[in-house]
Design a protein around this motif. Structure first.
Motif, PDB file in Angstrom:
ATOM      1  N   ASN A  85      65.177  52.880  22.395  1.00 52.53           N
ATOM      2  CA  ASN A  85      65.294  54.339  22.387  1.00 52.53           C
ATOM      3  C   ASN A  85      66.639  54.803  22.922  1.00 52.53           C
ATOM      4  OD1 ASN A  85      62.733  54.354  21.342  1.00 52.53           O
ATOM      5  ND2 ASN A  85      61.731  54.931  23.256  1.00 52.53           N
ATOM      6  N   HIS A  86      67.128  54.120  23.954  1.00 50.31           N
ATOM      7  CA  HIS A  86      68.448  54.476  24.489  1.00 50.31           C
ATOM      8  C   HIS A  86      69.517  54.326  23.399  1.00 50.31           C
ATOM      9  CE1 HIS A  86      71.443  54.505  27.952  1.00 50.31           C
ATOM     10  NE2 HIS A  86      72.184  54.260  26.881  1.00 50.31           N
ATOM     11  N   CYS A  87      69.547  53.167  22.762  1.00 48.80           N
ATOM     12  CA  CYS A  87      70.580  52.913  21.748  1.00 48.80           C
ATOM     13  C   CYS A  87      70.388  53.813  20.529  1.00 48.80           C
ATOM     14  CB  CYS A  87      70.554  51.447  21.343  1.00 48.80           C
ATOM     15  SG  CYS A  87      71.174  50.322  22.623  1.00 48.80           S
ATOM     16  N   ALA A  88      69.145  54.043  20.115  1.00 44.79           N
ATOM     17  CA  ALA A  88      68.885  54.925  18.969  1.00 44.79           C
ATOM     18  C   ALA A  88      69.400  56.333  19.251  1.00 44.79           C
ATOM     19  CB  ALA A  88      67.392  54.948  18.645  1.00 44.79           C
ATOM     20  N   ASN A  89      69.221  56.810  20.480  1.00 47.58           N
ATOM     21  CA  ASN A  89      69.706  58.143  20.841  1.00 47.58           C
ATOM     22  C   ASN A  89      71.231  58.221  20.796  1.00 47.58           C
ATOM     23  OD1 ASN A  89      67.120  59.107  21.263  1.00 47.58           O
ATOM     24  ND2 ASN A  89      67.173  58.828  23.473  1.00 47.58           N
ATOM     25  N   ASP A  90      71.904  57.154  21.203  1.00 49.97           N
ATOM     26  CA  ASP A  90      73.363  57.142  21.144  1.00 49.97           C
ATOM     27  C   ASP A  90      73.853  57.263  19.701  1.00 49.97           C
ATOM     28  OD1 ASP A  90      73.780  57.011  23.851  1.00 49.97           O
ATOM     29  OD2 ASP A  90      74.247  54.875  23.905  1.00 49.97           O
ATOM     30  N   VAL A  91      73.212  56.526  18.797  1.00 44.57           N
ATOM     31  CA  VAL A  91      73.554  56.621  17.376  1.00 44.57           C
ATOM     32  C   VAL A  91      73.255  58.026  16.864  1.00 44.57           C
ATOM     33  CG1 VAL A  91      72.848  55.861  15.063  1.00 44.57           C
ATOM     34  CG2 VAL A  91      73.357  54.172  16.838  1.00 44.57           C
ATOM     35  N   LEU A  92      72.116  58.555  17.257  1.00 42.72           N
ATOM     36  CA  LEU A  92      71.677  59.877  16.830  1.00 42.72           C
ATOM     37  C   LEU A  92      72.687  60.957  17.217  1.00 42.72           C
ATOM     38  CD1 LEU A  92      69.110  61.273  15.594  1.00 42.72           C
ATOM     39  CD2 LEU A  92      68.359  61.626  17.951  1.00 42.72           C
ATOM     40  N   ALA A  93      73.319  60.800  18.371  1.00 43.50           N
ATOM     41  CA  ALA A  93      74.264  61.812  18.858  1.00 43.50           C
ATOM     42  C   ALA A  93      75.516  61.929  17.992  1.00 43.50           C
ATOM     43  CB  ALA A  93      74.657  61.506  20.305  1.00 43.50           C
ATOM     44  N   THR A  94      75.756  60.957  17.127  1.00 46.85           N
ATOM     45  CA  THR A  94      76.891  61.030  16.203  1.00 46.85           C
ATOM     46  C   THR A  94      76.543  61.773  14.919  1.00 46.85           C
ATOM     47  OG1 THR A  94      76.389  58.994  14.983  1.00 46.85           O
ATOM     48  CG2 THR A  94      77.630  58.774  17.042  1.00 46.85           C
ATOM     49  N   GLY A  95      75.246  62.051  14.724  1.00 49.08           N
ATOM     50  CA  GLY A  95      74.786  62.643  13.481  1.00 49.08           C
ATOM     51  C   GLY A  95      74.176  61.631  12.539  1.00 49.08           C
ATOM     52  N   ALA A  96      74.216  60.347  12.912  1.00 48.54           N
ATOM     53  CA  ALA A  96      73.698  59.282  12.055  1.00 48.54           C
ATOM     54  C   ALA A  96      72.214  59.027  12.321  1.00 48.54           C
ATOM     55  CB  ALA A  96      74.479  57.999  12.271  1.00 48.54           C
ATOM     56  N   LYS A  97      71.569  58.380  11.359  1.00 49.22           N
ATOM     57  CA  LYS A  97      70.183  57.956  11.508  1.00 49.22           C
ATOM     58  C   LYS A  97      70.155  56.483  11.901  1.00 49.22           C
ATOM     59  CE  LYS A  97      65.877  57.188   8.961  1.00 49.22           C
ATOM     60  NZ  LYS A  97      65.210  57.236   7.637  1.00 49.22           N
ATOM     61  N   PRO A  98      69.463  56.122  12.992  1.00 46.58           N
ATOM     62  CA  PRO A  98      69.365  54.708  13.375  1.00 46.58           C
ATOM     63  C   PRO A  98      68.632  53.900  12.298  1.00 46.58           C
ATOM     64  CG  PRO A  98      68.684  56.150  15.164  1.00 46.58           C
ATOM     65  CD  PRO A  98      68.782  57.008  13.948  1.00 46.58           C
ATOM     66  N   LEU A  99      69.195  52.762  11.932  1.00 44.80           N
ATOM     67  CA  LEU A  99      68.622  51.951  10.854  1.00 44.80           C
ATOM     68  C   LEU A  99      68.191  50.560  11.298  1.00 44.80           C
ATOM     69  CD1 LEU A  99      71.141  52.729   7.957  1.00 44.80           C
ATOM     70  CD2 LEU A  99      68.886  53.753   8.335  1.00 44.80           C
ATOM     71  N   LEU A 100      68.993  49.903  12.089  1.00 42.53           N
ATOM     72  CA  LEU A 100      68.664  48.533  12.472  1.00 42.53           C
ATOM     73  C   LEU A 100      69.050  48.262  13.914  1.00 42.53           C
ATOM     74  CD1 LEU A 100      71.469  46.475  12.265  1.00 42.53           C
ATOM     75  CD2 LEU A 100      71.232  47.331   9.927  1.00 42.53           C
ATOM     76  N   PHE A 101      68.420  47.234  14.484  1.00 44.75           N
ATOM     77  CA  PHE A 101      68.545  46.971  15.913  1.00 44.75           C
ATOM     78  C   PHE A 101      68.545  45.471  16.161  1.00 44.75           C
ATOM     79  CE2 PHE A 101      66.771  46.361  20.178  1.00 44.75           C
ATOM     80  CZ  PHE A 101      67.563  47.223  20.925  1.00 44.75           C
ATOM     81  N   LEU A 102      69.293  45.045  17.182  1.00 47.17           N
ATOM     82  CA  LEU A 102      69.282  43.668  17.661  1.00 47.17           C
ATOM     83  C   LEU A 102      69.145  43.676  19.177  1.00 47.17           C
ATOM     84  CD1 LEU A 102      71.871  43.886  15.372  1.00 47.17           C
ATOM     85  CD2 LEU A 102      71.445  41.430  15.469  1.00 47.17           C
ATOM     86  N   ASP A 103      68.445  42.691  19.715  1.00 46.90           N
ATOM     87  CA  ASP A 103      68.232  42.635  21.161  1.00 46.90           C
ATOM     88  C   ASP A 103      68.806  41.350  21.746  1.00 46.90           C
ATOM     89  OD1 ASP A 103      66.028  40.456  21.507  1.00 46.90           O
ATOM     90  OD2 ASP A 103      65.277  41.735  19.906  1.00 46.90           O
ATOM     91  N   TYR A 104      69.080  41.408  23.036  1.00 48.93           N
ATOM     92  CA  TYR A 104      69.513  40.232  23.793  1.00 48.93           C
ATOM     93  C   TYR A 104      68.752  40.215  25.114  1.00 48.93           C
ATOM     94  CZ  TYR A 104      72.329  37.452  27.050  1.00 48.93           C
ATOM     95  OH  TYR A 104      72.728  36.554  27.999  1.00 48.93           O
ATOM     96  N   VAL A 105      68.118  39.086  25.420  1.00 47.07           N
ATOM     97  CA  VAL A 105      67.464  38.896  26.713  1.00 47.07           C
ATOM     98  C   VAL A 105      68.047  37.635  27.329  1.00 47.07           C
ATOM     99  CG1 VAL A 105      65.305  38.607  27.964  1.00 47.07           C
ATOM    100  CG2 VAL A 105      65.344  39.987  25.876  1.00 47.07           C
ATOM    101  N   GLY A 106      68.743  37.787  28.444  1.00 42.67           N
ATOM    102  CA  GLY A 106      69.312  36.653  29.156  1.00 42.67           C
ATOM    103  C   GLY A 106      68.587  36.450  30.471  1.00 42.67           C
ATOM    104  N   THR A 107      68.352  35.177  30.842  1.00 42.67           N
ATOM    105  CA  THR A 107      67.581  34.890  32.046  1.00 42.67           C
ATOM    106  C   THR A 107      68.004  33.554  32.633  1.00 42.67           C
ATOM    107  OG1 THR A 107      65.328  34.612  32.915  1.00 42.67           O
ATOM    108  CG2 THR A 107      65.738  33.795  30.696  1.00 42.67           C
ATOM    109  N   GLY A 108      67.699  33.355  33.911  1.00 36.49           N
ATOM    110  CA  GLY A 108      67.996  32.083  34.547  1.00 36.49           C
ATOM    111  C   GLY A 108      67.013  31.009  34.167  1.00 36.49           C
ATOM    112  N   ARG A 109      65.742  31.368  34.100  1.00 33.45           N
ATOM    113  CA  ARG A 109      64.704  30.444  33.622  1.00 33.45           C
ATOM    114  C   ARG A 109      63.772  31.227  32.723  1.00 33.45           C
ATOM    115  NH1 ARG A 109      59.754  27.969  34.011  1.00 33.45           N
ATOM    116  NH2 ARG A 109      59.811  25.677  34.084  1.00 33.45           N
TER     117      ARG A 109
END
Length: 342
Positions: A85-109
């Motif tokens: 939702n955070h990233c979609a809102n950033d895209v939305l603020a440009t006037g664009a429609k959010p279309l696709l998303f990628l995630d990253y989860v980094g961890t020690g274990r």
């Protein structure tokens, strides 16, 4: 097991594969005909069609130290919605429609169940917004992250016609500023929010008077998305500027939607969630600092012509979004614009 195996060094291929298996079906549910090829490739493929003169909008962000709240409370699911939702809102603020998303989860274990919860939460948020979750990365990095540490990051890509881009350059003095209700802290200000609790000796399990829920539940309230709401607004009225109110609050973000002009906001013209009163009182945080750090109940702003303000509010409320007329655009007060409170 060999003494110098990857497992002994701290990275488990098996745990990574289990995490992928746990999240696979949720991810696949976000795929429509625009997603090309099977999941699991080296890159996500998305067929961009139906545009005359397309412009792509891209953004990347993380959920910050909100992950520490999730770790303390032992609940990870909402972090997925937070980052989508955070990233979609950033895209939305440009006037664009959010279309696709990628995630990253980094961890020690890698904890497959916890990682899968984050990604399933992201997939559900994507599905709700009509966004395709086309790929991601789960990284187990002992030595870089400490025991129990993890990080959640997302990338969103959207598109619109070139003549639909919203820059704020068409804003004029007298235009109305509309504020859309936030769901609470969203994903910003947690370093201060956590410190205030720690200094006051308040635990996440406590339910201070006036909150109605535990502090942990309030702090973990998912970041709200405004895709449908802004879509309804743009159908009802011309929009001159859009601002996602993130770190920096209204003071830091609204000027980005004003094309160099300023804004005068009427303090008290919107409903402030009780969590901000709690932080203000527990930490004796000055009002100027509150305004520079938190959204204070306004998660997104739209600049519209004054004569269209009521139509805009009606459209937003029709989309089940609480919204208010919180101020107006004024002549430039400082280079780059500024926000003043009356």
């Amino acid at each position: 097991m060999p003494e110098n195996s990857y497992e002994v060094a701290g990275v488990s291929i098996e745990r990574g594969e289990r995490a992928v298996d746990l999240m696979r079906s949720a991810v696949e549910r976000t795929h429509g005909p625009e997603v090309v090829g099977a999941p699991g490739g080296f890159a996500g493929l998305y067929a961009l069609a139906g545009y005359r003169d397309p412009v792509l909008a891209t953004t990347i962000d993380g959920v910050g130290t909100k992950v520490l709240v999730a770790r303390e409370v032992g609940r990870y699911y909402s972090l997925g919605a937070d980052i989508v939702n955070h990233c979609a809102n950033d895209v939305l603020a440009t006037g664009a429609k959010p279309l696709l998303f990628l995630d990253y989860v980094g961890t020690g274990r890698l904890d497959p169940d916890a990682v899968a919860l984050v990604v399933r939460g992201a997939a559900e948020a994507c599905e709700d917004l009509g966004v395709a979750l086309v790929g991601g990365e789960t990284a187990e990095l002992p030595g870089l992250y400490g025991k129990g540490d993890f990080e959640v990051v997302g990338v969103c890509v959207g598109a619109c016609e070139r003549d639909e881009v919203v820059t704020g350059e068409n804003a004029r003095p007298g235009d109305a500023v509309l504020g859309l209700a936030s769901s609470g802290l969203h994903t910003n200000g947690y370093t201060l929010a956590r410190k205030v609790l720690a200094d006051a000796g308040v635990s996440y399990a406590e339910t201070p008077e006036g909150l109605g829920k535990s502090v942990g539940e309030i702090y973990q309230e998912p970041h709200r998305a405004y895709v449908r709401e802004i879509g309804a607004l743009r159908e009802a009225v011309e929009v001159q500027g859009l601002a996602h109110v993130t770190g920096g609050g209204l003071i830091g973000n609204l000027p980005r939607a004003l094309g160099g002009l300023g804004a005068k906001l009427l303090a008290g013209s919107w409903k402030e969630p009780a969590v901000f009163r709690l932080i203000r009182s527990l930490g004796d945080v000055p009002e100027d600092e509150m305004r520079r750090v938190f959204n204070l109940g306004v998660g997104f702003c739209a600049v519209v012509p004054a004569e269209g303000a009521q139509r805009g509010l009606d459209a937003l409320r029709g989309a089940e979004c609480e919204a208010w007329r919180i101020g107006e655009v004024v002549a430039q007060a400082k280079p780059g614009g500024s926000v003043e409170f009356a």
